[in-house]
Design an enzyme around this catalytic site. Structure first.
Site, PDB file in Angstrom:
ATOM      1  N   HIS A 123     -23.366   4.037  14.625  1.00 61.81           N
ATOM      2  CA  HIS A 123     -23.252   3.218  13.426  1.00 61.81           C
ATOM      3  C   HIS A 123     -24.347   2.162  13.560  1.00 61.81           C
ATOM      4  O   HIS A 123     -24.389   1.442  14.570  1.00 61.81           O
ATOM      5  CB  HIS A 123     -21.920   2.478  13.388  1.00 61.81           C
ATOM      6  CG  HIS A 123     -20.722   3.316  13.050  1.00 61.81           C
ATOM      7  ND1 HIS A 123     -20.294   4.354  13.810  1.00 61.81           N
ATOM      8  CD2 HIS A 123     -19.847   3.216  12.007  1.00 61.81           C
ATOM      9  CE1 HIS A 123     -19.210   4.877  13.257  1.00 61.81           C
ATOM     10  NE2 HIS A 123     -18.915   4.211  12.165  1.00 61.81           N
ATOM     11  N   ASP A 143     -15.537   7.815   5.777  1.00 64.02           N
ATOM     12  CA  ASP A 143     -15.393   6.757   6.783  1.00 64.02           C
ATOM     13  C   ASP A 143     -13.924   6.537   7.177  1.00 64.02           C
ATOM     14  O   ASP A 143     -13.458   7.140   8.132  1.00 64.02           O
ATOM     15  CB  ASP A 143     -16.063   5.460   6.292  1.00 64.02           C
ATOM     16  CG  ASP A 143     -16.475   4.553   7.438  1.00 64.02           C
ATOM     17  OD1 ASP A 143     -16.331   4.956   8.600  1.00 64.02           O
ATOM     18  OD2 ASP A 143     -16.950   3.431   7.171  1.00 64.02           O
ATOM     19  N   GLU A 168     -25.254  -1.380   9.451  1.00 60.02           N
ATOM     20  CA  GLU A 168     -24.040  -1.589   8.655  1.00 60.02           C
ATOM     21  C   GLU A 168     -23.792  -3.098   8.563  1.00 60.02           C
ATOM     22  O   GLU A 168     -23.794  -3.656   7.485  1.00 60.02           O
ATOM     23  CB  GLU A 168     -22.849  -0.876   9.312  1.00 60.02           C
ATOM     24  CG  GLU A 168     -21.545  -1.003   8.520  1.00 60.02           C
ATOM     25  CD  GLU A 168     -20.347  -0.384   9.242  1.00 60.02           C
ATOM     26  OE1 GLU A 168     -20.418  -0.171  10.463  1.00 60.02           O
ATOM     27  OE2 GLU A 168     -19.322  -0.143   8.563  1.00 60.02           O
TER      28      GLU A 168
HETATM   29 ZN   LIG Z   1     -17.535   4.572  10.510  1.00 56.14          ZN
END
Ligand SMILES: [Zn+2]
Length: 347
Positions: free
Chosen positions: A205, A286, A208
């Site tokens: 990730h 997600d 973000e």
């Molecule tokens: Zn995620």
């Protein structure tokens, strides 16, 4: 398609789909939470209040940390290997009902270690649940073991070793998620190297909760094969160029980015620009239960917000097939299935 050329809900439903970015803990629906609490005989009031807060807020969180607290609340209710197995089976059923053909599901192995539960027993339980349901649901599943960035390197190395141990049984990758500022990429090259040595794929990730530099570091320092979110990459043309040149797939999670307060409106998402830049972009849910969404909804919302055409939706699915960690022949056959079914529907 309807007469304007826009993809309809039934087209979206019938499209064979690939889910690469979904967290098991974030997929547990209210009915399953109630079941977990009832089975334990504990009073349901906390869970009822929590569910009601989620619903009345429209699945929005004031801050990213408020979302993290919600994720932890659900993770804490998953108290036994059996609970995790139940969550895995329910998620597979939800995915199969949306015509998902292949999924890579993230298990927050780091959170399980943090809870001081037996990762061994939980891994066995979810992998067994996967084997038990795959045939009945016509859904192939592989697992990603995920470490928490802000817990540091030693923690990440433990997760890598567990992922390596279960690689022969359906774990394909090691990843990191969480607070990018408190767990910067420069902490983790050793963990990513060890993961590769163990034959695991790697992903992060990134971009973000931090800027484009975090995406660059995930690619250059960690050699992550895929980027989760990559939302802020659009702020730096050199990072976009890096993603394109190295053909690094970006897993876009539209509703998530609005729900956690990173964007005000879905329409502010850079998805159309990422597509224009010819990046390998795919759509994912997600934490669907925490965001009041599902993969089909993500396709429908993208269609409405950005006027995507049916062929663009097909190419998002095909991108996901190519971005998957399946062996190359299986990737190709998954992409071919997506093309064949969508051509038949569009004919
Ligand atoms: Zn995620």
């Amino acid at each position: 398609m309807d007469s304007s050329g826009t993809a309809t809900d039934s087209f979206i439903h019938n499209l064979p789909k690939v889910e690469l970015h979904v967290h098991l803990e974030g997929s547990v629906q209210p009915a399953t939470l109630r079941e977990l609490v009832a089975r334990r005989g504990s009073p349901p009031s906390d869970v009822e209040q929590w569910i009601s807060t989620r619903q009345t807020s429209g699945y929005r969180y004031a801050t990213f940390m408020e979302f993290v607290e919600a994720f932890k609340f659900v993770a804490t209710l998953l108290a036994t290997p059996h609970d995790y197995a139940l969550a895995a089976t329910r998620l597979m059923e939800q995915l199969a009902s949306q015509n998902v053909r292949y999924a890579e599901i993230t298990l927050s192995a780091g959170v399980i270690l943090w809870k001081k539960q037996s990762l061994d027993a939980i891994a066995e339980a979810v992998l067994e649940a996967t084997r038990a349901s795959a045939g009945r649901l016509n859904l192939r599943v592989r697992w990603i073991f995920d470490a928490v960035r802000q817990f540091g390197l030693d923690h990440a190395l433990q997760v890598v070793d567990w992922a390596g141990r279960y690689r022969p049984h359906g774990v394909v990758a090691f990843g990191i998620g969480g607070d990018e500022a408190r767990g910067q990429a420069e902490l983790f090259p050793e963990a990513f190297r060890r993961a590769r040595d163990l034959g695991l794929h790697t992903l992060a990730h990134a971009g973000e909760t931090a800027g484009p530099q975090s995406v660059r570091q995930a690619v250059e320092l960690l050699q992550a094969e895929r980027i989760g979110h990559g939302l802020t990459a659009i702020q730096d043309p050199t990072v976009i160029a890096l993603l394109r040149e190295r053909a690094i797939p970006v897993e876009v999670c539209l509703t998530s980015n609005v729900a956690t307060g990173l964007l005000k409106r879905l329409e502010d998402h850079p998805l159309p620009r990422l597509l224009q830049e010819n990046l390998l972009v795919s759509l994912h849910s997600d934490d669907p239960a925490l965001f009041g969404t599902c993969l089909e909804d993500e396709f429908a919302r993208a269609t409405r917000a950005f006027s995507l055409s049916a062929p663009q939706l097909v190419s998002l699915c095909r991108n996901a097939a190519h971005a998957s960690f399946l062996p190359s022949e299986e990737r190709e056959s998954l992409a071919a299935e997506i093309d064949a079914v969508s051509s038949a529907i569009l004919a």
